[in-house]
Scaffold this motif. Sequence first.
Motif, mmCIF file in Angstrom:
data_model
loop_
_atom_site.group_PDB
_atom_site.id
_atom_site.type_symbol
_atom_site.label_atom_id
_atom_site.label_comp_id
_atom_site.label_asym_id
_atom_site.label_seq_id
_atom_site.Cartn_x
_atom_site.Cartn_y
_atom_site.Cartn_z
ATOM 1 N N GLU A 163 0.828 -1.196 0.000
ATOM 2 C CA GLU A 163 0.000 0.000 0.000
ATOM 3 C C GLU A 163 0.872 1.259 0.000
ATOM 4 O O GLU A 163 1.883 1.327 0.689
ATOM 5 N N LEU A 164 0.473 2.274 -0.803
ATOM 6 C CA LEU A 164 1.278 3.488 -0.948
ATOM 7 C C LEU A 164 0.475 4.762 -0.684
ATOM 8 O O LEU A 164 0.994 5.856 -0.934
ATOM 9 N N HIS A 165 -0.733 4.635 -0.213
ATOM 10 C CA HIS A 165 -1.538 5.841 0.020
ATOM 11 C C HIS A 165 -0.874 6.742 1.062
ATOM 12 O O HIS A 165 -0.880 7.974 0.924
ATOM 13 N N GLY A 166 -0.290 6.139 2.084
ATOM 14 C CA GLY A 166 0.371 6.940 3.115
ATOM 15 C C GLY A 166 1.554 7.720 2.580
ATOM 16 O O GLY A 166 1.788 8.867 2.966
ATOM 17 N N ALA A 167 2.314 7.106 1.655
ATOM 18 C CA ALA A 167 3.464 7.808 1.078
ATOM 19 C C ALA A 167 3.015 9.003 0.247
ATOM 20 O O ALA A 167 3.616 10.091 0.303
ATOM 21 N N ARG A 168 1.951 8.830 -0.547
ATOM 22 C CA ARG A 168 1.460 9.943 -1.363
ATOM 23 C C ARG A 168 0.924 11.071 -0.490
ATOM 24 O O ARG A 168 1.229 12.254 -0.732
ATOM 25 N N SER A 192 11.355 12.963 -5.640
ATOM 26 C CA SER A 192 10.824 13.051 -4.274
ATOM 27 C C SER A 192 9.863 11.901 -3.985
ATOM 28 O O SER A 192 9.739 11.462 -2.838
ATOM 29 N N THR A 193 9.174 11.420 -5.030
ATOM 30 C CA THR A 193 8.280 10.275 -4.822
ATOM 31 C C THR A 193 9.070 9.021 -4.462
ATOM 32 O O THR A 193 8.596 8.179 -3.686
ATOM 33 N N LEU A 194 10.272 8.880 -5.020
ATOM 34 C CA LEU A 194 11.103 7.735 -4.685
ATOM 35 C C LEU A 194 11.466 7.758 -3.204
ATOM 36 O O LEU A 194 11.434 6.718 -2.526
ATOM 37 N N TRP A 195 11.811 8.953 -2.700
ATOM 38 C CA TRP A 195 12.110 9.033 -1.265
ATOM 39 C C TRP A 195 10.894 8.655 -0.427
ATOM 40 O O TRP A 195 10.996 7.893 0.540
ATOM 41 N N ALA A 196 9.702 9.172 -0.804
ATOM 42 C CA ALA A 196 8.494 8.884 -0.023
ATOM 43 C C ALA A 196 8.183 7.392 -0.022
ATOM 44 O O ALA A 196 7.813 6.820 1.016
ATOM 45 N N ILE A 197 8.341 6.744 -1.171
ATOM 46 C CA ILE A 197 8.056 5.310 -1.258
ATOM 47 C C ILE A 197 9.078 4.513 -0.452
ATOM 48 O O ILE A 197 8.726 3.613 0.321
ATOM 49 N N LEU A 198 10.370 4.833 -0.636
ATOM 50 C CA LEU A 198 11.406 4.118 0.107
ATOM 51 C C LEU A 198 11.240 4.302 1.609
ATOM 52 O O LEU A 198 11.412 3.354 2.393
#
Length: 357
Positions: A120-125, A141-147
């Motif tokens: 799940e990735l809703h929290g990262a977004r 920046s999305t890569l940092w949020a996902i990682l």
Amino acid sequence: MIVDCAHYRDGRRQQKVAMSPEQAAACCTEGGFVWLGLFEPGPEELDRVRGSFGLHELAVEDAQAFHLRPKAEQYEDGTELIILRTARYDDEREEIDTGEISIFLAEHFVITVRQGIASELHGARSRLERRPELLRTGSISTLWAILDQVVDSYAPVVTELERDIEQIEATVFAGVVAPTERIYFLRREATDFYRAVHPLLAVLARHLQPGKSPPELLPYFRDVHDHLLLVNEEVAAQRDLLATVLEANIAVISVEQNKINLRQSATMEQLTILATVFLPLSFVVGFFGQNFPWLVGHIDGFTAFLTLTVIGLLLPCLALYVWLRRRRRRPTPPMPEAAREAMREAMREARDAALTK
């Protein structure tokens, strides 16, 4: 299935409603970047996304397959494919659920393809949308949020694995046999988890190189890298500990088996002694129970009966008792001098090894 698709520019989301892949691809020319999120898409949906964004066919094939290890691949058009392994601990089944996230990272778009419920990735977004200063740095920046979210989700898994290992460890080192199947299962889970964590270090290290990431994001990538190093060390230690627990459990099983063998040997010894006692008695009784004329004719009084029967039965028992007593008192042969010296040498080596640690 498209979970969300948004256009980000100047650190803000430009619309609230999710767009189609064609609309998202058109927004790539308006500045900023597009983040398209997919969950377990079918081949037709991936072909549609590939046609809209011009993705490499090999990259799309990688996104459809399930990988055992994270990896990063750079393509000629500048698109980077990053594959991550996700993990989540299921308390009811006491097992680790794994998933996978494929990230197509380019200057003007990010496409995430999720496989499995543990991705799940809703929290990262949502977290990134609350950080406009990071969104302004671009699609990376999305890569940092996902990682950051994936690595943070590893911590509860490590904690639950540690709890399961401690339970097994307490059972084994208390001298009680633990289910070997459970230990093997935990070791396999720890090994699979290690394969998901350890290769991710190399993937993350690429974006810590000078010029690979914006200076504003480098401290955040280093923070994720530090957390990942800690998780990697803990998982490696858990895997080694499970190997030790497995060896200790095998030793406990051997001890229990030896106890069973000793009990069986003691029982067989008692049965053997009992059979040995009755063997001469059976011979005497059988011999004098034969109906030969001489025996019938000469055993005709109480004295003859007492001599040939009662005393004939007692003498073998007495002789057997004396023989068994002598065998028990027989001294154990001394250990050969060569074996004694080898034992002393082994003890010296063990003591030296313990002192050098």
